[in-house]
Write an enzyme that holds these catalytic residues in place. Structure first.
Site, PDB file in Angstrom:
ATOM      1  N   LEU A  56      -9.575   1.314   9.348  1.00 20.20           N
ATOM      2  CA  LEU A  56     -10.954   1.806   9.457  1.00 20.20           C
ATOM      3  C   LEU A  56     -11.521   2.332   8.134  1.00 20.20           C
ATOM      4  CD1 LEU A  56     -13.416   2.478  11.225  1.00 20.20           C
ATOM      5  CD2 LEU A  56     -12.357   4.703  11.711  1.00 20.20           C
ATOM      6  N   TYR A  96       4.121  -5.993  17.768  1.00 19.42           N
ATOM      7  CA  TYR A  96       4.381  -5.261  16.519  1.00 19.42           C
ATOM      8  C   TYR A  96       5.184  -3.992  16.805  1.00 19.42           C
ATOM      9  CZ  TYR A  96       3.363  -1.893  12.818  1.00 19.42           C
ATOM     10  OH  TYR A  96       3.475  -0.917  11.863  1.00 19.42           O
ATOM     11  N   SER A 151       6.501   3.372  13.284  1.00 21.49           N
ATOM     12  CA  SER A 151       5.070   3.460  13.596  1.00 21.49           C
ATOM     13  C   SER A 151       4.814   4.187  14.908  1.00 21.49           C
ATOM     14  CB  SER A 151       4.519   2.042  13.697  1.00 21.49           C
ATOM     15  OG  SER A 151       3.214   2.063  14.213  1.00 21.49           O
ATOM     16  N   ALA A 193       7.039  -5.364   6.111  1.00 20.82           N
ATOM     17  CA  ALA A 193       6.897  -5.812   7.501  1.00 20.82           C
ATOM     18  C   ALA A 193       5.527  -6.445   7.674  1.00 20.82           C
ATOM     19  CB  ALA A 193       7.023  -4.625   8.457  1.00 20.82           C
ATOM     20  N   LYS A 208       9.194  -2.743  15.802  1.00 20.21           N
ATOM     21  CA  LYS A 208       9.539  -1.477  15.137  1.00 20.21           C
ATOM     22  C   LYS A 208      10.538  -0.697  15.988  1.00 20.21           C
ATOM     23  CE  LYS A 208       7.032  -1.699  11.401  1.00 20.21           C
ATOM     24  NZ  LYS A 208       7.580  -1.555  10.060  1.00 20.21           N
ATOM     25  N   GLY A 215      -6.107  -2.847  24.484  1.00 20.03           N
ATOM     26  CA  GLY A 215      -4.902  -2.176  23.990  1.00 20.03           C
ATOM     27  C   GLY A 215      -5.138  -1.037  23.010  1.00 20.03           C
ATOM     28  N   PHE A 255     -15.628  -0.093  17.721  1.00 19.97           N
ATOM     29  CA  PHE A 255     -15.106  -0.739  18.932  1.00 19.97           C
ATOM     30  C   PHE A 255     -14.881   0.296  20.030  1.00 19.97           C
ATOM     31  CE2 PHE A 255     -13.789  -3.669  15.531  1.00 19.97           C
ATOM     32  CZ  PHE A 255     -14.370  -4.831  16.007  1.00 19.97           C
ATOM     33  N   TYR A 314       0.822  -1.217   0.000  1.00 17.31           N
ATOM     34  CA  TYR A 314       0.000   0.000   0.000  1.00 17.31           C
ATOM     35  C   TYR A 314       0.859   1.271   0.000  1.00 17.31           C
ATOM     36  CZ  TYR A 314      -3.113   3.491   2.190  1.00 17.31           C
ATOM     37  OH  TYR A 314      -3.819   4.624   2.512  1.00 17.31           O
ATOM     38  N   ARG A 329     -11.642  -2.772  22.143  1.00 12.81           N
ATOM     39  CA  ARG A 329     -10.653  -3.835  21.960  1.00 12.81           C
ATOM     40  C   ARG A 329      -9.508  -3.584  22.937  1.00 12.81           C
ATOM     41  NH1 ARG A 329      -9.970  -3.407  15.530  1.00 12.81           N
ATOM     42  NH2 ARG A 329      -9.349  -1.352  16.258  1.00 12.81           N
ATOM     43  N   ASN A 332       8.197  -9.664  -2.262  1.00  5.12           N
ATOM     44  CA  ASN A 332       7.916 -11.095  -2.496  1.00  5.12           C
ATOM     45  C   ASN A 332       6.445 -11.331  -2.843  1.00  5.12           C
ATOM     46  OD1 ASN A 332       6.672 -10.775  -0.057  1.00  5.12           O
ATOM     47  ND2 ASN A 332       7.819 -12.359   1.023  1.00  5.12           N
ATOM     48  N   LEU A 333       5.669 -10.262  -2.898  1.00  7.43           N
ATOM     49  CA  LEU A 333       4.235 -10.299  -3.261  1.00  7.43           C
ATOM     50  C   LEU A 333       3.391 -11.106  -2.276  1.00  7.43           C
ATOM     51  CD1 LEU A 333       4.401 -10.518  -7.184  1.00  7.43           C
ATOM     52  CD2 LEU A 333       4.166  -8.481  -5.741  1.00  7.43           C
TER      53      LEU A 333
HETATM   54  N1  LIG Z   1      -0.628   1.221   7.072  1.00  3.97           N
HETATM   55  C1  LIG Z   1      -0.415   1.945   8.164  1.00  3.97           C
HETATM   56  O1  LIG Z   1      -1.298   2.663   8.667  1.00  3.97           O
HETATM   57  C2  LIG Z   1       0.947   1.926   8.825  1.00  3.97           C
HETATM   58  C3  LIG Z   1       1.131   2.689   9.986  1.00  3.97           C
HETATM   59  C4  LIG Z   1       2.400   2.692  10.584  1.00  3.97           C
HETATM   60  C5  LIG Z   1       3.426   1.965  10.021  1.00  3.97           C
HETATM   61  N2  LIG Z   1       3.204   1.224   8.902  1.00  3.97           N
HETATM   62  C6  LIG Z   1       4.326   0.458   8.339  1.00  3.97           C
HETATM   63  O2  LIG Z   1       4.454   0.827   6.972  1.00  3.97           O
HETATM   64  C7  LIG Z   1       4.938  -0.271   6.205  1.00  3.97           C
HETATM   65  C8  LIG Z   1       4.072  -0.468   4.986  1.00  3.97           C
HETATM   66  O3  LIG Z   1       2.729  -0.682   5.379  1.00  3.97           O
HETATM   67  P1  LIG Z   1       1.630  -1.100   4.300  1.00  3.97           P
HETATM   68  O4  LIG Z   1       0.313  -0.824   4.897  1.00  3.97           O
HETATM   69  O5  LIG Z   1       1.999  -0.516   3.001  1.00  3.97           O
HETATM   70  O6  LIG Z   1       1.877  -2.678   4.276  1.00  3.97           O
HETATM   71  P2  LIG Z   1       1.646  -3.715   3.052  1.00  3.97           P
HETATM   72  O7  LIG Z   1       1.449  -5.049   3.667  1.00  3.97           O
HETATM   73  O8  LIG Z   1       0.616  -3.197   2.121  1.00  3.97           O
HETATM   74  O9  LIG Z   1       3.046  -3.682   2.308  1.00  3.97           O
HETATM   75  C9  LIG Z   1       4.165  -4.448   2.732  1.00  3.97           C
HETATM   76  C10 LIG Z   1       4.809  -5.024   1.484  1.00  3.97           C
HETATM   77  O10 LIG Z   1       5.968  -5.769   1.881  1.00  3.97           O
HETATM   78  C11 LIG Z   1       6.003  -6.973   1.129  1.00  3.97           C
HETATM   79  N3  LIG Z   1       6.773  -7.986   1.881  1.00  3.97           N
HETATM   80  C12 LIG Z   1       6.404  -8.616   3.033  1.00  3.97           C
HETATM   81  N4  LIG Z   1       7.375  -9.476   3.396  1.00  3.97           N
HETATM   82  C13 LIG Z   1       8.361  -9.374   2.474  1.00  3.97           C
HETATM   83  C14 LIG Z   1       9.618 -10.026   2.312  1.00  3.97           C
HETATM   84  N5  LIG Z   1      10.054 -10.960   3.187  1.00  3.97           N
HETATM   85  N6  LIG Z   1      10.393  -9.679   1.253  1.00  3.97           N
HETATM   86  C15 LIG Z   1       9.946  -8.762   0.348  1.00  3.97           C
HETATM   87  N7  LIG Z   1       8.762  -8.124   0.450  1.00  3.97           N
HETATM   88  C16 LIG Z   1       7.984  -8.438   1.513  1.00  3.97           C
HETATM   89  C17 LIG Z   1       4.543  -7.363   0.961  1.00  3.97           C
HETATM   90  O11 LIG Z   1       4.336  -8.251  -0.132  1.00  3.97           O
HETATM   91  C18 LIG Z   1       3.903  -5.992   0.734  1.00  3.97           C
HETATM   92  O12 LIG Z   1       3.904  -5.658  -0.643  1.00  3.97           O
HETATM   93  C19 LIG Z   1       5.005  -1.448   7.167  1.00  3.97           C
HETATM   94  O13 LIG Z   1       6.341  -1.575   7.603  1.00  3.97           O
HETATM   95  C20 LIG Z   1       4.101  -1.040   8.316  1.00  3.97           C
HETATM   96  O14 LIG Z   1       4.512  -1.630   9.516  1.00  3.97           O
HETATM   97  C21 LIG Z   1       1.994   1.184   8.294  1.00  3.97           C
END
Ligand SMILES: NC(=O)c1ccc[n+]([C@@H]2O[C@H](COP(=O)([O-])OP(=O)(O)OC[C@H]3O[C@@H](n4cnc5c(N)ncnc54)[C@H](O)[C@@H]3O)[C@@H](O)[C@H]2O)c1
Length: 329
Positions: A188, A139, A115, A73, A143, A282, A206, A10, A280, A31-32
């Site tokens: 959300l 989690y 995060s 992650a 981080k 936490g 929640f 994302y 929920r 790695n998709l």
């Molecule tokens: N979405 C949020 O609100 C939010 C808030 C705070 C922090 N974050 C952090 O931001 C980052 C991105 O979040 P997101 O929502 O885009 O997550 P996401 O799951 O959409 O994207 C993570 C991507 O990493 C790839 N991936 C996972 N394991 C892998 C591996 N071993 N090797 C290669 N690729 C791998 C997945 O295929 C995916 O495309 C994360 O580290 C998350 O912890 C997100």
């Protein structure tokens, strides 16, 4: 050249798009497992696992990479409490493999997706970067652990990095090309919009007895394109000599769950079925960022700060892509 790890996900995919628009050369490694090939709108793409040193060595010796932006992650708080081992393996042990490969290949800069979860239960809001980091879930702990690792890798090895502590990433590419498509979805705004589309029966609220004006939890929603811009500014700051540090990324504006649902109803033009449920474990009442340091030191200026705009961009994506990228069964 910039290597975006997790660039099919994302936030990473929005960052790749923004980097390409700014004229940077990009190679995405993903790695998709959770990402989508269709979300990678340009640059080079390598399908591979970043915890695999052999894959990283191949990538880092094939491209002239100056900076890694690391998004990959596991991020589900609830899952981190039932299977912390999985989170430590990917988020911390994987991070170690990445840093060692960067060191071996002399890649000088890293931008890390950290995060708000590293802060835990807030002692005061808005939360500034010097707020104690006391995560209340595994989690957030992973981080925080990687942030600390980054600090010592700079002290000892001179690898400079910026950790960006996002609050609630939200919204979608204003062009409508990219959006949020997690499986399962836990955030959300997409859940509310998927309910509006009839893809889900009801949106659960929640906790309605928090100490907030309408009793529901308040969060700081930050547009994904604004997050992408902050990554580019952080990289440019490192190139100008900025030290290893961490910044909050949020709007400093808190919106309650009920406000999000109400705004979504205005955007979609109909009422959205909702149901009240107990709190929920936490979930803090209020999580709002102070991102003053990022504004001051990076020159970051969020462009899509108001909730309605954030939801409108998300709705543009969901209403035109009701099955997301349609690549999951
Ligand atoms: N979405 C949020 O609100 C939010 C808030 C705070 C922090 N974050 C952090 O931001 C980052 C991105 O979040 P997101 O929502 O885009 O997550 P996401 O799951 O959409 O994207 C993570 C991507 O990493 C790839 N991936 C996972 N394991 C892998 C591996 N071993 N090797 C290669 N690729 C791998 C997945 O295929 C995916 O495309 C994360 O580290 C998350 O912890 C997100």
């Amino acid at each position: 050249m910039i290597c975006v790890i997790g660039g099919a996900g994302y936030i990473g995919s929005h960052c790749v798009k923004r980097l390409l628009e700014r004229g940077y050369n990009v190679v995405t490694l993903d790695n998709l497992e959770a990402g989508h090939l269709a979300a990678v709108v340009g640059g080079e793409f390598i399908q591979g696992d970043y915890t695999d040193r052999w894959s990283l060595d191949g990538l880092f010796s094939s491209y002239p990479i100056e900076c890694v932006m690391h998004f990959a992650a596991y991020a589900s708080v609830a899952e981190s409490m039932t299977d912390p081992a999985r989170f430590y393996r990917l988020n911390v042990v994987g991070g170690y493999v990445l840093l060692e490969a960067m060191r071996a290949h002399r890649i000088p800069y890293l931008i890390f997706s950290s995060s708000a979860a590293t802060y835990g239960e807030p002692r005061q809001v808005p939360i500034a970067e010097d707020h104690p980091q006391e995560p209340t879930n595994a989690y957030g702990e992973t981080k925080r652990a990687f942030e600390q690792m980054l600090r010592w890798y700079d002290v000892a090895f001179g690898l400079r990095s910026i950790s960006l502590r996002y609050f609630n990433a939200a919204g979608a590419d204003p062009d409508g090309q990219l959006g949020e498509d997690h499986h399962p979805e836990t955030h959300l705004i997409p859940l509310v919009l998927l309910t509006a589309l009839g893809k889900r029966a009801v949106i659960k609220i929640f906790g309605t007895d928090y100490d907030t004006p309408d009793g529901t939890a308040i969060r700081d929603y930050i547009h994904v394109t604004d997050l992408a811009d902050a990554h580019i500014l952080a990289y440019e700051a490192l190139k100008r000599g900025a030290p290893t540090t961490a910044y909050n990324l949020g709007n400093g504006l808190g919106y309650s769950v009920r406000e999000v649902i109400r705004t979504a109803e205005q955007v979609v033009g109909r009422s959205i079925p909702q149901e009240e449920a107990p709190r929920r474990a936490g979930d803090p009442a209020r999580l709002v960022a102070s991102a003053e340091r990022a504004r001051r030191e990076l020159g970051w200026q969020p462009q899509y700060a108001d909730l309605r705009t954030i939801i409108e961009t998300a709705w543009r994506w969901h209403s035109t892509h009701p099955d997301g990228y349609a690549d999951r069964v």
